[in-house]
Design a protein around this motif. Structure first.
Motif, mmCIF file in Angstrom:
data_model
loop_
_atom_site.group_PDB
_atom_site.id
_atom_site.type_symbol
_atom_site.label_atom_id
_atom_site.label_comp_id
_atom_site.label_asym_id
_atom_site.label_seq_id
_atom_site.Cartn_x
_atom_site.Cartn_y
_atom_site.Cartn_z
ATOM 1 N N GLN A 109 22.456 -45.324 -0.823
ATOM 2 C CA GLN A 109 22.741 -46.484 0.066
ATOM 3 C C GLN A 109 24.112 -46.866 -0.025
ATOM 4 O O GLN A 109 24.764 -46.630 -1.223
ATOM 5 N N ASN A 112 28.585 -40.623 9.606
ATOM 6 C CA ASN A 112 29.383 -42.024 10.004
ATOM 7 C C ASN A 112 28.636 -43.033 9.244
ATOM 8 O O ASN A 112 27.917 -42.950 8.582
ATOM 9 N N GLN A 130 27.822 -47.493 9.891
ATOM 10 C CA GLN A 130 27.658 -48.469 10.547
ATOM 11 C C GLN A 130 27.781 -49.754 9.949
ATOM 12 O O GLN A 130 27.409 -50.007 8.745
ATOM 13 N N LEU A 185 30.310 -48.575 14.877
ATOM 14 C CA LEU A 185 30.200 -47.340 14.055
ATOM 15 C C LEU A 185 31.617 -46.908 13.906
ATOM 16 O O LEU A 185 32.385 -46.564 14.734
ATOM 17 N N ARG A 233 33.009 -43.080 12.682
ATOM 18 C CA ARG A 233 32.790 -41.845 12.250
ATOM 19 C C ARG A 233 33.561 -41.383 10.951
ATOM 20 O O ARG A 233 34.623 -41.937 10.689
ATOM 21 N N THR A 236 24.953 -42.950 7.771
ATOM 22 C CA THR A 236 24.228 -41.426 8.001
ATOM 23 C C THR A 236 24.686 -40.369 7.411
ATOM 24 O O THR A 236 25.938 -40.285 7.457
ATOM 25 N N ASN A 264 19.426 -34.464 9.831
ATOM 26 C CA ASN A 264 18.829 -35.631 10.731
ATOM 27 C C ASN A 264 17.922 -36.616 9.947
ATOM 28 O O ASN A 264 16.653 -36.781 10.038
ATOM 29 N N THR A 265 18.542 -37.473 9.087
ATOM 30 C CA THR A 265 17.704 -38.346 8.114
ATOM 31 C C THR A 265 17.989 -39.894 8.619
ATOM 32 O O THR A 265 18.886 -40.047 9.110
ATOM 33 N N PRO A 266 16.861 -40.716 8.380
ATOM 34 C CA PRO A 266 17.119 -42.046 8.818
ATOM 35 C C PRO A 266 18.247 -42.664 8.007
ATOM 36 O O PRO A 266 18.882 -42.387 6.860
ATOM 37 N N LEU A 267 18.744 -43.643 8.878
ATOM 38 C CA LEU A 267 19.795 -44.591 8.207
ATOM 39 C C LEU A 267 19.533 -45.238 7.001
ATOM 40 O O LEU A 267 17.996 -45.811 6.780
#
Lengths: 112, 113
Positions: free
Chosen positions: A3, A31, A33, A48, A50, A92, A97-100
């Motif tokens: 994190q 990216n 956010q 956001l 990138r 991200t 394809n993983t959660p924030l």
């Protein structure tokens, strides 16, 4: 840690001053956010940026990203009492394809 | 304004009760999430779903369970609430093809006595 970590944990400023919050991270990101949370409410997406961008603006918000230092900053200019809230960075990851994943947040108090 | 709704907003119940926190979104988003947050603290992902009949556990171990029978609905259930479950539960959603921006509900604050 996967994190982001915000710094400072808490910030108190006078109305009209600028507020700067930082987020550092350790993984590769797709990216980053920034979100805002008023006390007892849900989070609201602010901006956001990138991984191939260095700076973005939205109204009184300016976000920078330095991928070499793995850090981002959120600048709120000409702060208002209504900006009082907690601000979180969220990542991200590049790994797919993983959660924030959210950091612990910076609690901003703007004194009128 | 995000079209994602959580009910109840506040709930006070006794230990051992079964509770379901409701979360619905009208944006047609495939991805939905549950985060747990203690006051003034970070968010912890406890469950997520990338579509109907798909659910995954998050980073924080939780005794709650979720289901995703319809795209718009992602309820969270605690079979037997305990004081340690006292927290705020935040539901969020995002579109599958987007860059990951989350839309959050207003949260459900649960107090277990």
């Amino acid at each position: 840690s996967q994190q982001g970590e915000e710094d400072p944990q808490a910030l108190s400023i006078q109305e009209g001053e600028n507020a700067t919050m930082n987020c550092s991270y350790k993984t590769s990101i797709n990216n980053l956010q920034w979100y805002r949370q008023n006390s007892g409410r849900g989070l609201v997406h602010l901006i956001l940026i990138r991984s191939n961008e260095r700076e973005k603006h939205s109204g009184r918000l300016r976000v920078t990203l330095d991928t070499s230092k793995k850090s981002s900053s959120l600048l709120i200019t000409a702060s208002r009492a209504a900006d009082t809230a907690s601000y979180f960075c969220a990542l991200t990851r590049n790994s797919g394809n993983t959660p924030l994943v959210f950091g612990k947040g910076t609690r901003l108090s703007v004194i009128a | 304004e995000a079209d994602i709704y959580q009910t109840p907003r506040y709930l006070v119940i006794g230990t051992g009760k079964k509770i379901t926190l409701e979360c619905s979104q009208t944006m047609g988003h495939d991805k939905m999430y549950w985060y747990q947050q203690d006051p003034g603290m970070e968010l912890h992902l406890i469950h997520y779903s990338y579509g109907v009949n798909s659910t995954e556990k998050g980073d924080l171990s939780s005794e709650s369970t979720v289901s995703r029978i319809r795209t718009e609905h992602f309820p969270l259930t605690l079979e037997s609430a305990r004081p340690s479950h006292t927290s705020q539960y935040l539901c969020a959603s995002s579109a599958y093809q987007n860059t990951g921006e989350l839309f959050f509900g207003e949260g459900s604050r649960l107090t277990v006595l």
